[in-house]
Design a protein around this motif. Structure first.
Motif, PDB file in Angstrom:
ATOM      1  N   SER A 102       0.817  -1.215   0.000  1.00  0.00           N
ATOM      2  CA  SER A 102       0.000   0.000   0.000  1.00  0.00           C
ATOM      3  C   SER A 102       0.854   1.270   0.000  1.00  0.00           C
ATOM      4  CB  SER A 102      -0.942   0.004   1.211  1.00  0.00           C
ATOM      5  OG  SER A 102      -0.207   0.047   2.424  1.00  0.00           O
ATOM      6  N   ASN A 103       2.109   1.159   0.467  1.00  0.00           N
ATOM      7  CA  ASN A 103       2.998   2.325   0.515  1.00  0.00           C
ATOM      8  C   ASN A 103       4.001   2.330  -0.636  1.00  0.00           C
ATOM      9  OD1 ASN A 103       1.835   3.286   2.903  1.00  0.00           O
ATOM     10  ND2 ASN A 103       3.208   2.085   4.188  1.00  0.00           N
ATOM     11  N   TRP A 104       3.643   1.717  -1.757  1.00  0.00           N
ATOM     12  CA  TRP A 104       4.602   1.563  -2.848  1.00  0.00           C
ATOM     13  C   TRP A 104       5.064   2.899  -3.415  1.00  0.00           C
ATOM     14  CZ3 TRP A 104       3.988   3.447  -7.766  1.00  0.00           C
ATOM     15  CH2 TRP A 104       2.712   3.867  -8.133  1.00  0.00           C
ATOM     16  N   LYS A 105       4.218   3.927  -3.367  1.00  0.00           N
ATOM     17  CA  LYS A 105       4.616   5.223  -3.930  1.00  0.00           C
ATOM     18  C   LYS A 105       5.812   5.805  -3.188  1.00  0.00           C
ATOM     19  CE  LYS A 105       0.160   6.651  -5.853  1.00  0.00           C
ATOM     20  NZ  LYS A 105      -0.921   7.681  -5.840  1.00  0.00           N
ATOM     21  N   ILE A 106       5.763   5.745  -1.847  1.00  0.00           N
ATOM     22  CA  ILE A 106       6.891   6.251  -1.064  1.00  0.00           C
ATOM     23  C   ILE A 106       8.136   5.425  -1.345  1.00  0.00           C
ATOM     24  CG2 ILE A 106       7.799   6.556   1.277  1.00  0.00           C
ATOM     25  CD1 ILE A 106       5.042   7.242   2.225  1.00  0.00           C
ATOM     26  N   SER A 107       7.975   4.106  -1.413  1.00  0.00           N
ATOM     27  CA  SER A 107       9.117   3.218  -1.607  1.00  0.00           C
ATOM     28  C   SER A 107       9.774   3.439  -2.966  1.00  0.00           C
ATOM     29  CB  SER A 107       8.675   1.754  -1.484  1.00  0.00           C
ATOM     30  OG  SER A 107       8.093   1.509  -0.227  1.00  0.00           O
ATOM     31  N   VAL A 108       8.991   3.409  -4.023  1.00  0.00           N
ATOM     32  CA  VAL A 108       9.540   3.470  -5.377  1.00  0.00           C
ATOM     33  C   VAL A 108       9.908   4.895  -5.773  1.00  0.00           C
ATOM     34  CG1 VAL A 108       9.091   3.013  -7.819  1.00  0.00           C
ATOM     35  CG2 VAL A 108       8.268   1.414  -6.072  1.00  0.00           C
ATOM     36  N   ILE A 109       8.910   5.805  -5.715  1.00  0.00           N
ATOM     37  CA  ILE A 109       9.166   7.183  -6.137  1.00  0.00           C
ATOM     38  C   ILE A 109      10.175   7.850  -5.204  1.00  0.00           C
ATOM     39  CG2 ILE A 109       8.117   9.437  -6.561  1.00  0.00           C
ATOM     40  CD1 ILE A 109       5.510   8.011  -7.211  1.00  0.00           C
ATOM     41  N   GLY A 110      10.029   7.607  -3.901  1.00  0.00           N
ATOM     42  CA  GLY A 110      10.951   8.199  -2.933  1.00  0.00           C
ATOM     43  C   GLY A 110      12.383   7.757  -3.173  1.00  0.00           C
ATOM     44  N   THR A 111      12.601   6.486  -3.471  1.00  0.00           N
ATOM     45  CA  THR A 111      13.957   5.975  -3.709  1.00  0.00           C
ATOM     46  C   THR A 111      14.541   6.534  -4.991  1.00  0.00           C
ATOM     47  OG1 THR A 111      13.340   3.913  -2.591  1.00  0.00           O
ATOM     48  CG2 THR A 111      15.359   3.903  -3.885  1.00  0.00           C
TER      49      THR A 111
ATOM     50  N   MET B 174       9.687  -1.221  14.072  1.00  0.00           N
ATOM     51  CA  MET B 174       9.614  -1.828  12.752  1.00  0.00           C
ATOM     52  C   MET B 174       8.205  -1.737  12.162  1.00  0.00           C
ATOM     53  SD  MET B 174      11.240  -3.215  10.316  1.00  0.00           S
ATOM     54  CE  MET B 174      12.800  -3.603  11.123  1.00  0.00           C
ATOM     55  N   ASP B 175       7.184  -1.866  13.006  1.00  0.00           N
ATOM     56  CA  ASP B 175       5.800  -1.831  12.526  1.00  0.00           C
ATOM     57  C   ASP B 175       5.209  -0.430  12.499  1.00  0.00           C
ATOM     58  OD1 ASP B 175       5.690  -4.605  12.138  1.00  0.00           O
ATOM     59  OD2 ASP B 175       5.219  -4.945  14.252  1.00  0.00           O
ATOM     60  N   ALA B 176       5.949   0.563  12.991  1.00  0.00           N
ATOM     61  CA  ALA B 176       5.469   1.943  12.969  1.00  0.00           C
ATOM     62  C   ALA B 176       5.476   2.460  11.531  1.00  0.00           C
ATOM     63  CB  ALA B 176       6.349   2.811  13.857  1.00  0.00           C
ATOM     64  N   PRO B 177       4.678   3.495  11.218  1.00  0.00           N
ATOM     65  CA  PRO B 177       4.650   4.033   9.854  1.00  0.00           C
ATOM     66  C   PRO B 177       6.028   4.426   9.329  1.00  0.00           C
ATOM     67  CG  PRO B 177       2.815   4.917  11.125  1.00  0.00           C
ATOM     68  CD  PRO B 177       3.662   4.132  12.082  1.00  0.00           C
ATOM     69  N   VAL B 178       6.840   5.055  10.199  1.00  0.00           N
ATOM     70  CA  VAL B 178       8.185   5.440   9.770  1.00  0.00           C
ATOM     71  C   VAL B 178       9.000   4.202   9.427  1.00  0.00           C
ATOM     72  CG1 VAL B 178      10.358   6.488  10.490  1.00  0.00           C
ATOM     73  CG2 VAL B 178       8.214   7.586  11.082  1.00  0.00           C
ATOM     74  N   GLY B 179       8.926   3.190  10.276  1.00  0.00           N
ATOM     75  CA  GLY B 179       9.669   1.960  10.034  1.00  0.00           C
ATOM     76  C   GLY B 179       9.260   1.284   8.739  1.00  0.00           C
ATOM     77  N   GLN B 180       7.958   1.228   8.458  1.00  0.00           N
ATOM     78  CA  GLN B 180       7.475   0.603   7.235  1.00  0.00           C
ATOM     79  C   GLN B 180       7.914   1.372   5.990  1.00  0.00           C
ATOM     80  OE1 GLN B 180       5.329  -2.384   6.835  1.00  0.00           O
ATOM     81  NE2 GLN B 180       6.338  -2.656   8.809  1.00  0.00           N
ATOM     82  N   ASN B 181       7.845   2.707   6.049  1.00  0.00           N
ATOM     83  CA  ASN B 181       8.252   3.528   4.906  1.00  0.00           C
ATOM     84  C   ASN B 181       9.746   3.410   4.630  1.00  0.00           C
ATOM     85  OD1 ASN B 181       5.639   4.466   4.490  1.00  0.00           O
ATOM     86  ND2 ASN B 181       5.911   6.263   5.784  1.00  0.00           N
TER      87      ASN B 181
ATOM     88  N   SER C 182       9.411  12.883   9.281  1.00  0.00           N
ATOM     89  CA  SER C 182      10.242  13.091   8.096  1.00  0.00           C
ATOM     90  C   SER C 182      11.711  13.256   8.479  1.00  0.00           C
ATOM     91  CB  SER C 182       9.770  14.336   7.326  1.00  0.00           C
ATOM     92  OG  SER C 182       8.459  14.166   6.840  1.00  0.00           O
ATOM     93  N   LEU C 183      11.955  14.051   9.519  1.00  0.00           N
ATOM     94  CA  LEU C 183      13.334  14.250   9.969  1.00  0.00           C
ATOM     95  C   LEU C 183      13.921  12.969  10.556  1.00  0.00           C
ATOM     96  CD1 LEU C 183      13.001  17.790  11.594  1.00  0.00           C
ATOM     97  CD2 LEU C 183      14.090  17.210   9.420  1.00  0.00           C
TER      98      LEU C 183
END
Length: 389
Positions: free
Chosen positions: A86-95, A145-152, A328-329
């Protein structure tokens, strides 16, 4: 006793490593430092550039690479595939943005110093990769690890592992050594098969391991089955020219979908601890204190520039995906160090004469120190008084 040591020199090395880890660990535990720091400093002390107790870097590095594979296997068992997809946009576009901005930042400097395109791209790629081993270890230790920051952050790390292949191809092309069509076809086929397999697990929801009922009742066979599954997937992805750690991660996802993670965890956890420790120890052994001392000012400046640049690039990208400034920081700090796979890129550039011996030594020193300082940098950023909005 002496005869045993003489006939088994490797035994003495591992006993020395174990004792050094215990002694350094007890000291740093009083300073509340994470195990990552313990292992890297242990490698520095017992390595060839300080005490010289252990000088076989190839052996320790080879065993340590198994630790990275096991670490990704465990992470695959623990993450939520649904959240990751579900977070593929952050993973792919962000990288992709991270890599582009890193290369542009190096280009801005390289243009002034009249660097070649090959050197600019090499250093840009090296800077763009973060440490999967360090970040995952810190997230596990902090329970995030399961937190939103960890997953992203985990999603970005996985995409970085995939991008290693096109990076290697690009550097080979710039050096004049182009990859063969067979290698490229294998990598494309491997990528398609991984996507298809992950898609199968995602839509099926729950799978069954072969011989599941027999395995549950036999702990000794469980150990060998777990090893075979983890490293078997690694060998498959390695055959296709992809990251072996990525294969272990896919194996972990497969295990998680079968609801069999408990006995897999019990079977391999001790092995993971040992091999992950050896991985970080091998990093510490790479630090040449003499080269470091002779170039202390330049290396210190480069380390700070790298940490700040990566921190800002990743923080701004995360903020662009509507994460809070605080998260973010924090994500920027997690991704600010240079990763272990950058050693591979640096070695390729050095062997193809794209960078000098001095440049390669500088890359090794900066990567090692960013890995060593990363936990301190992350802890400092985490304590900043920033609003969660």
């Amino acid at each position: 006793m002496l005869a045993v040591i003489e006939s088994n020199p490797i035994l003495l090395k591992f006993v020395s490593i174990a004792l050094a880890v215990v002694l350094v660990g007890l000291i740093l535990k009083m300073l509340k430092q994470p195990h990552v720091i313990v292992y890297i400093i242990t490698g520095l002390i017992i390595g060839p550039h300080v005490l010289g107790v252990v000088t076989d870097l190839d052996l320790i590095s080879s065993l340590g690479s198994l630790g990275l594979v096991l670490l990704l296997f465990f992470i695959g068992m623990e993450i939520s595939l649904q959240n990751l997809v579900s977070n593929w946009k952050i993973s792919v576009i962000g990288t992709v943005l991270q890599v582009i901005f890193s290369v542009l930042a190096v280009w801005a400097v390289g243009y002034y110093f009249d660097w070649s395109l090959a050197r600019i791209v090499t250093i840009g790629f090296v800077l763009s990769l973060s440490s999967t081993a360090v970040i995952i270890k810190l997230l596990q230790d902090s329970g995030e690890m399961d937190a939103p920051v960890g997953q992203n952050v985990l999603g970005i790390l996985l995409v970085q592992d995939v991008l290693i292949v096109p990076m290697l191809i690009t550097l080979s092309y710039l050096s004049g050594h182009q990859a063969s069509s067979t290698e490229i076809i294998l990598q494309i086929v491997g990528g398609i098969l991984i996507v298809a397999f992950v898609g199968f697990i995602y839509f099926k929801g729950e799978t069954k391991l072969p011989f599941h009922k027999l395995l549950v009742k036999d702990h000794e066979i469980q150990v060998f089955f777990a090893f075979g599954l983890c490293f078997g997937f690694s060998i498959i992805t390695g055959f296709f020219g992809l990251s072996t750690a990525l294969g272990a991660f896919i194996a972990g996802i497969f295990v998680a979908s079968s609801k069999s993670t408990i006995w897999f965890h019990e079977s391999l956890f001790s092995f993971k601890v040992i091999f992950v420790a050896l991985f970080f120890i091998s990093i510490g052994m790479l630090i040449d204190v003499h080269f470091l001392w002779d170039n202390i000012l330049a290396i210190s400046a480069l380390v700070m520039i790298v940490l700040l640049t990566n921190f800002l690039i990743n923080a701004i990208i995360m903020r662009g995906f509507k994460m809070s400034w605080k998260d973010s920081l924090y994500a920027g700090a997690l991704l600010s160090q240079i990763g272990e796979f950058s050693f591979v890129l640096g070695q390729l550039a050095y062997f193809n004469e794209m960078i000098s011996d001095f440049g390669y030594q500088m890359i090794v020193a900066v990567i090692s120190l960013t890995l060593l300082l990363s936990p301190f940098w992350i802890s400092l950023t985490k304590k900043l008084p920033i609003s969660s909005n």
